[in-house]
Design a protein around this motif. Sequence first.
Motif, PDB file in Angstrom:
ATOM      1  N   GLY A  50       0.782  -1.238   0.000  1.00 15.29           N
ATOM      2  CA  GLY A  50       0.000   0.000   0.000  1.00 15.29           C
ATOM      3  C   GLY A  50       0.803   1.271   0.000  1.00 15.29           C
ATOM      4  N   GLY A  51       2.135   1.163  -0.086  1.00 16.20           N
ATOM      5  CA  GLY A  51       2.977   2.347  -0.022  1.00 16.20           C
ATOM      6  C   GLY A  51       2.859   3.252  -1.221  1.00 16.20           C
TER       7      GLY A  51
ATOM      8  N   SER B 203       0.000   4.043  -2.750  1.00 17.89           N
ATOM      9  CA  SER B 203      -1.413   4.407  -2.901  1.00 17.89           C
ATOM     10  C   SER B 203      -1.690   5.860  -2.560  1.00 17.89           C
ATOM     11  N   SER B 204      -0.652   6.666  -2.366  1.00 19.20           N
ATOM     12  CA  SER B 204      -0.804   8.088  -2.010  1.00 19.20           C
ATOM     13  C   SER B 204      -1.621   8.277  -0.735  1.00 19.20           C
ATOM     14  N   GLY B 205      -1.475   7.343   0.191  1.00 16.23           N
ATOM     15  CA  GLY B 205      -2.184   7.435   1.461  1.00 16.23           C
ATOM     16  C   GLY B 205      -3.587   6.885   1.437  1.00 16.23           C
ATOM     17  N   ASP B 206      -4.032   6.383   0.293  1.00 20.43           N
ATOM     18  CA  ASP B 206      -5.392   5.838   0.193  1.00 20.43           C
ATOM     19  C   ASP B 206      -5.532   4.565   1.010  1.00 20.43           C
ATOM     20  N   LEU B 207      -4.475   3.764   1.061  1.00 22.56           N
ATOM     21  CA  LEU B 207      -4.510   2.463   1.728  1.00 22.56           C
ATOM     22  C   LEU B 207      -3.444   2.390   2.812  1.00 22.56           C
ATOM     23  N   LEU B 208      -3.805   1.783   3.917  1.00 21.28           N
ATOM     24  CA  LEU B 208      -2.846   1.441   4.965  1.00 21.28           C
ATOM     25  C   LEU B 208      -2.950  -0.049   5.249  1.00 21.28           C
ATOM     26  N   PRO B 209      -1.850  -0.692   5.627  1.00 24.55           N
ATOM     27  CA  PRO B 209      -1.915  -2.123   5.946  1.00 24.55           C
ATOM     28  C   PRO B 209      -2.917  -2.390   7.065  1.00 24.55           C
TER      29      PRO B 209
END
Length: 609
Positions: A344-345, A347-353
């Motif tokens: 998720g790195g 994703s421009s902050g859209d996704l977090l683990p």
Amino acid sequence: MSFWKKSRYFAVFLTAACAMQFCAGCSVPFLEKQESDGSGYLFTASLPANPKSLDPQSATDAASKTIIENLYEGLVELDENGSPQLAAAESYTTSADGLVYTFLLKNDRYWFYDANQDDVVDDDETWKVTASDYAYAFQRIFDPQTQSPYTTMFSCLQNADAVQSGQLDPSEIGVRAVSDTELQFTLSRPDAEFLSNLASTAAMPCNENFFQQTKGRYGLDKESVASCGAFYLRLWFYDQYGNQNQIFMRRNAVNAKARSVYPTNLTFQIRKSSDEAAADFTDGTSDLMTSSVYQPQYMESDNYSVTATRSVTLGLIFNPDDTAFANAKIRKALSMGIDRANIGGNSSGDLLPAYGLIPPAIHWNGASYRDTYPDAQTAYDPDAALTLFQQGMQELGRESLDSAKILVCASLMDCDNLHDVIQTWQEVFGFYIGIEEVSESDYWDRLQSKNYTVAVCGITASYDSPAGVLEQFSSRTNPFYYANGTTDAAIQALHQCGSKEELQQKCAQLEQSLLDECVFLPIFYKNQYCITKSNNKDIGYDPFSGALNFRNAKHFERFQKFPCSLFGAAAYNKNTSRACFEIDVPRNGSPGNRFRNQRVSDRKGCCRR
């Protein structure tokens, strides 16, 4: 609506009039005064579907809840931290045993029904909101004829079981009007969620006399809706074969005296899908859009304000009829084979683990639930994962898995972020799973028909509570066909917790139990977005119910683009072959104009050369 003096208003009007004469296709609307506090604006939003019902005691869809939020006012409402705050109630007290809640109502809230549709508040069109209206709403929830989906939410009320089984009349439910301004709830057991649940649309009042006069049409058309909130319903037109479907609401002047309502009008354009609703914002005919997809053209621009709420957990689900993935060891191995710390790195902050089921946006006791109970992180252990995977394969008598693809809804997430998971699985287990990206309608059809092997699925709550997320695992209610009697009993127990601390502990225990079963492998915590122009402020957005609330919404004018090069040099856009001129243009206020809710710059009304 501008801040300028009258002389400058006249200059703008004259300029606009010239533009309308000489620029075919460009329409400049008239003004409605806007105060410096951001009030007086005519907001436009688009709904992805026609509201199914404006009956608060039965409505569940986001479109319906948006209109209901703006039509009614409840006893309490939730703040940005999920904590209940007084709304139509002046105060409340709770008995020492937590079984009796007594509310004192404010004496300045009114119902309004514009019987002659003249937008004037006549004496015979208003009447006081009383405690009886709230009591009757709860009688309707437990009346079998209502078929309300909210009986479980308020099952803590005294006599709830007996009323539901038909042993007692709905009037015997544990809610009574002590007087016009005093309302009393009596519970059969303490319920840690009760006060928060009173902020739901289900707990909005219902006037019995008005309800009876609708003769079974309550909430189904404009004539069967009365308002006790910030706005009243002026128009509700829907033709399933047409494209001019619209809901028009006006500020409820009788209630705006007691509690400020900033916009004067609301227009909701009724569309047939989320994509159509989003297109309205793109072409400038809507003031905002909600989206589950990261939109760089808006997120990375100072011209837009974006509210991002990490309210969804994305995970992998498995076809329950697939022999290989029905094996618990294989599912557990796959979970251990996901290097969550390194996904998720991009994703421009859209996704977090994600390691847990309950997303960070869920609040409880005035704080993020995840702050109190951090994720129990599943360790990435490729060696142990491979050993467990091989044990599962031996149990099945197989040497390898059949080729498969992960089913993904195109509007749910950027599929590129799944490649990290797939690549790691290939390295650890020696097999490759592809990705199949489909439309939203195809996605749900495939899940319903079990025409998939592995799929990405998003879970969230319909209201801001950890219990609301875990309810998604109830038997026969989830899209991944999970059914477990023990889990059902544990979910039922969540609604019988007498304290907030007890509820937190039981939620944590149930979450861990579900994680151990590996029927849903969490991968990402995902944002939901509410996007608007940066000069629009304080639009309420509930990412769980999907409802929008415009009571406090404000608009502040700024230097905007004006169509046509009638006033001197203009900036020419080679990409669109259009010329646009910068000038401060107020918003239209004429309710008779079909463009009443569109700003000039928003409609991109530049003239083609």
